[in-house]
Design an enzyme around this catalytic site. Structure first.
Site, PDB file in Angstrom:
ATOM      1  CD1 TRP A 158      -2.437  -1.463   0.181  1.00 18.86           C
ATOM      2  CD2 TRP A 158      -2.256  -2.130   2.544  1.00 18.86           C
ATOM      3  NE1 TRP A 158      -3.440  -2.655   0.667  1.00 18.86           N
ATOM      4  CE2 TRP A 158      -3.220  -2.667   1.892  1.00 18.86           C
ATOM      5  CE3 TRP A 158      -1.919  -2.062   3.705  1.00 18.86           C
ATOM      6  CZ2 TRP A 158      -3.642  -3.819   2.773  1.00 18.86           C
ATOM      7  CZ3 TRP A 158      -2.517  -2.672   4.631  1.00 18.86           C
ATOM      8  CH2 TRP A 158      -3.304  -3.624   4.202  1.00 18.86           C
ATOM      9  CB  VAL A 199       2.551   0.518   4.688  1.00 21.01           C
ATOM     10  CG1 VAL A 199       3.481  -0.385   5.548  1.00 21.01           C
ATOM     11  CG2 VAL A 199       1.341   0.826   5.508  1.00 21.01           C
ATOM     12  CB  CYS A 200       4.373  -1.521   1.034  1.00 25.18           C
ATOM     13  SG  CYS A 200       3.911  -2.688   2.101  1.00 25.18           S
ATOM     14  CB  ILE A 201       4.791   3.173  -1.720  1.00 28.46           C
ATOM     15  CG1 ILE A 201       4.194   2.086  -2.568  1.00 28.46           C
ATOM     16  CG2 ILE A 201       5.554   4.194  -2.638  1.00 28.46           C
ATOM     17  CD1 ILE A 201       5.427   1.445  -3.549  1.00 28.46           C
TER      18      ILE A 201
END
Length: 220
Positions: free
Chosen positions: A121, A124-126
């Protein structure tokens, strides 16, 4: 002030080129898509595949990564595997890909300073690897329409946070056309038009029309 004598017909070094960037696809997986609520998930998939094909056309190095693929999130988007069948997928336990040694080594191996990020997402993950990469001297570009968050606000605020830290928001078509940048580059023109027709919606339909009326060499 502009020194007119120094003005030349030359591109900005800030522009993405096939020789200065790498594209990082992070956590485009079923479980992550299930929780994505910031936009139409089919559109995000389309943008992601369009971005992947853009990288493929220009032979831009890519890094594919998943999180907890076998225990929670599932396999990487099949369409990505189809575009890059020979690429090793870096699976992680860390939400921040930049805290995974194998991922960072894969990025370093590209030899590129400009990193184009897309994934799930956004918040978060970016955000986490984007901020981490910026801190270590990389230039970061975030493909907003090939990324998604759990809500519109989560996605929007994540982009704002990255922009404030120095990241540059872009779209997948923007990346594609920035890599092409001149319709006289005939070696990639047909493939770029194929990607546009397959994934760029009304723009792609316009290309179909132009080629039918004017011919196959109608500029995009």
């Amino acid at each position: 002030m502009v020194n007119i004598s120094e003005v030349t017909a030359a591109p900005s070094p800030d522009l993405l080129t096939p020789d200065n960037c790498a594209v990082l696809f992070i956590d485009h997986q079923p479980q992550m898509f299930f929780g994505t609520g910031s936009g139409d998930r089919t559109a995000i998939i389309n943008s992601t595949v369009g971005l992947a094909k853009a990288a493929k056309v220009f032979d831009v190095p890519v890094v594919l990564s998943t999180v907890a693929a076998e225990s929670f999130s599932g396999p990487i988007l099949p369409q990505l595997s189809e575009v890059f069948p020979d690429e090793t997928i870096v699976d992680r336990t860390s939400m921040n890909a930049w805290e995974d040694a194998a991922f960072v080594e894969a990025v370093k191996a590209t030899g590129r300073k400009k990193l184009v990020l897309a994934g799930l997402w956004t918040e978060v993950c970016i955000v986490l690897p984007a901020l981490s990469a910026l801190t270590q001297g990389y230039e970061v570009y975030v493909v907003t329409d090939a990324s998604g968050g759990v809500s519109p606000k989560a996605h929007e605020h994540a982009i704002q946070r990255m922009v404030q830290a120095g990241a540059v928001p872009v779209t997948w078509v923007q990346v594609l056309l920035e890599l092409q940048r001149d319709w006289a580059r005939t070696e990639t023109y047909p493939s770029v038009m194929d990607v546009v027709k397959e994934h760029a919606g009304a723009y792609g339909l316009g290309v179909v029309y132009a080629q039918a009326v004017i011919g196959d060499h109608a500029a995009g």
